[in-house]
Design an enzyme around this catalytic site. Structure first.
Site, PDB file in Angstrom:
ATOM      1  N   SER A  11     -16.256 -21.567 -15.416  1.00 58.08           N
ATOM      2  CA  SER A  11     -16.244 -21.699 -16.626  1.00 58.08           C
ATOM      3  C   SER A  11     -17.323 -22.072 -17.415  1.00 58.08           C
ATOM      4  O   SER A  11     -17.525 -21.975 -18.613  1.00 58.08           O
ATOM      5  CB  SER A  11     -15.066 -22.963 -17.100  1.00 58.08           C
ATOM      6  OG  SER A  11     -15.884 -24.181 -16.578  1.00 58.08           O
ATOM      7  N   SER A  16     -17.271 -23.858 -11.207  1.00 59.26           N
ATOM      8  CA  SER A  16     -17.819 -23.308 -12.499  1.00 59.26           C
ATOM      9  C   SER A  16     -19.080 -23.327 -12.883  1.00 59.26           C
ATOM     10  O   SER A  16     -19.568 -22.913 -13.909  1.00 59.26           O
ATOM     11  CB  SER A  16     -16.982 -24.121 -13.620  1.00 59.26           C
ATOM     12  OG  SER A  16     -15.766 -23.726 -13.990  1.00 59.26           O
ATOM     13  N   LYS A  55     -23.535 -27.968 -21.639  1.00 56.04           N
ATOM     14  CA  LYS A  55     -22.297 -27.356 -21.693  1.00 56.04           C
ATOM     15  C   LYS A  55     -21.350 -28.124 -22.606  1.00 56.04           C
ATOM     16  O   LYS A  55     -21.408 -29.565 -22.649  1.00 56.04           O
ATOM     17  CB  LYS A  55     -21.605 -27.389 -20.189  1.00 56.04           C
ATOM     18  CG  LYS A  55     -20.161 -26.650 -20.174  1.00 56.04           C
ATOM     19  CD  LYS A  55     -19.675 -26.542 -18.766  1.00 56.04           C
ATOM     20  CE  LYS A  55     -18.140 -25.961 -18.540  1.00 56.04           C
ATOM     21  NZ  LYS A  55     -17.906 -25.783 -17.315  1.00 56.04           N
TER      22      LYS A  55
END
Ligand code: GLN
Length: 476
Positions: free
Chosen positions: A150, A174, A75
């Site tokens: 997210s 997330s 990420k």
């Protein structure tokens, strides 16, 4: 698409070890698949050259370790030395970190091949991966729908078979919620088991890095690589760490806690039915269902948005255009206050600004006691309720999200969007481990996630149970 990409980590490892395939071949197949699926916007940066070099090193016998030769994505709020790390924000769109995050050091030491940095909601604030400066992520299961957020880029990257696993971060869901929307596994470890060193801070008392994978066993494998004490994170756990090899996937004799508060009016009937069917299947496999109560459940969402926004407002104060990151154009500002204001006005997106405003509001004198301090007290109540419930069972089961992936581009209000975090945020507030595993699909074919919540530091038991639920297959 190359069939090899359908394998899980365990399957690929076996083939690499037997030299039935080389890491360079697999890595090239991943890079091709990233290119073929680039409209998903799952990646912000693809690190093709570095990936091929790491794959060559493995093929040449120069690297070994639990993830040697395996393509993994990271990420884009996790720092990678010499590779830009943007947090999907204009503010950091050109930021190239001088060092690796602890987890990236660990991935490299384990021989992993890092294929790229995944797209996300800006600064990890959001539930749809639509708040990205680099464009909204699409759900590979149905591109008209959001992938969740997210860590939507990480979940989409795994679901689209562009890598064998990805790292995400989870402050209020997330990792788990996008995993549930994309039909993969998302695991948030107990707070403090994975170092936050080099994770760009959102809400430090809640943030935790974890794996997004195709199987529960792979989540355990990745955890074993990234977990461990790190003196550079002051909250890092210094005791005995769980080890996830050879998980006990049996449900026989296991006690599964179910709280009536989990079945709210906002829960979509198809999801309720899928979770209930899966609980009945668990009973048939020998598990016992235990009624528990989490009285504070309905307070968790407000508590989370107060605490996480307060911490975010503080953490994001460092983006002032002076030390690093975006700066308003010279000549556009008159003095240093104006520099801060213009830099932050232009550099942050709407949702980030909203959180900063909420956070500064609840921390301001006159409101501190009414909101921030009260939320801290509610946090203690939530933690106590979960501990009491978990003293009666081995793990709690609930949906990961109240709906399946919504259609992209819906004009929902922020408050409506926040509701989608109802089942995930209490787990961060209480510091507990949580994992989302698939439990079937709704009638339009969108994946449904089942969440298991375990006892703090007993992540091994949690993953064992998750493997048991995974083995039940989808509730249809
Ligand atoms: N959707 C939640 C939020 O927007 C959770 C985000 C996260 O876990 N990083 O705050």
């Amino acid at each position: 698409m190359n069939d090899i990409l359908k394998l899980d980590i365990a399957g690929l490892k076996a083939k690499l070890e037997k030299k039935e395939v080389s890491s360079v071949e697999v890595t090239k197949a991943c890079l091709q698949q990233i290119e073929a699926t680039k409209d998903l916007h799952a990646y912000i940066t693809v690190t093709a050259d570095e990936a091929i070099a790491a794959a060559r090193a493995y093929d040449g016998g120069k690297t070994s370790g639990a993830l040697a030769g395996i393509p993994i994505a990271v990420k884009d709020n996790i720092l990678t030395a010499a590779i830009r790390t943007t947090c999907a924000s204009k503010m950091l769109s050109d930021f190239v970190p001088p060092y690796d995050a602890h987890v990236v050091e660990k991935l490299k030491r384990a021989g992993a091949v890092i294929v790229g940095k995944t797209n996300m909601d800006e600064f990890a604030m959001g539930s749809a991966s639509a708040n990205s400066y680099f464009g909204a992520v699409k759900n590979p299961v149905d591109v008209a729908h959001v992938p969740g957020g997210s860590s939507g880029g990480s979940a989409a990257a795994v679901a689209a078979d562009t890598c064998f696993a990805a790292l995400g971060s989870d402050t209020g869901g997330s990792i788990r919620q996008p995993a549930s929307f994309c039909g993969v596994v998302g695991y948030k470890p107990t707070y403090s088991l994975v170092s936050r060193y080099g994770l760009v801070a959102f809400a430090s008392s809640l943030d935790q890095i974890g794996p997004v994978t195709k199987t529960v066993a792979d989540a355990g494998l990745l955890f074993d690589v990234i977990a461990g004490h790190d003196g550079r994170d002051s909250t890092s756990f210094a005791g005995q760490y769980p080890v996830m090899q050879n998980l006990d996937g049996s449900l026989k004799g296991k006690r599964i806690g179910v709280a009536k508060q989990f079945f709210t009016d906002d829960l979509h009937p198809e999801i309720r039915a899928a979770i209930e069917a899966q609980l009945r299947a668990a009973e048939r496999a020998g598990a016992t269902l235990v009624d528990v109560s989490i009285d504070s459940f309905s307070a968790a969402l407000a508590c989370y948005y107060i605490l996480s926004s307060a911490e975010a407002a503080t953490n994001l104060a460092r983006y002032d255009g002076v030390k690093y990151g975006f700066r308003a154009k010279a000549g556009d500002y008159t003095d240093y206050i104006d520099l801060y204001v213009k830099t932050r006005t232009q550099g942050f997106g709407d949702e980030v600004k909203r959180r900063i405003m909420i956070g500064n509001y609840v921390l301001s004198s006159g409101y501190y006691d009414a909101y921030y301090l009260k939320a801290l007290k509610v946090r203690t109540l939530i933690k106590r309720d979960f501990d009491a419930a978990l003293s009666l069972c081995d793990a709690l089961v609930c949906p990961t999200a109240p709906t399946t992936a919504p259609k992209a581009g819906q004009n929902s209000s922020p408050a409506e969007v926040y509701l989608s975090d109802a089942y995930t945020v209490p787990v961060n507030i209480a510091g507990l481990p949580g994992i989302s595993v698939n439990c079937g699909r709704d009638k339009t074919g969108l994946p449904i996630g089942l969440q298991l919540i375990g006892k703090a530091y007993d992540d091994r038991a949690l993953l064992g149970l998750a493997a048991g639920f995974e083995a039940l297959g989808g509730a249809k």
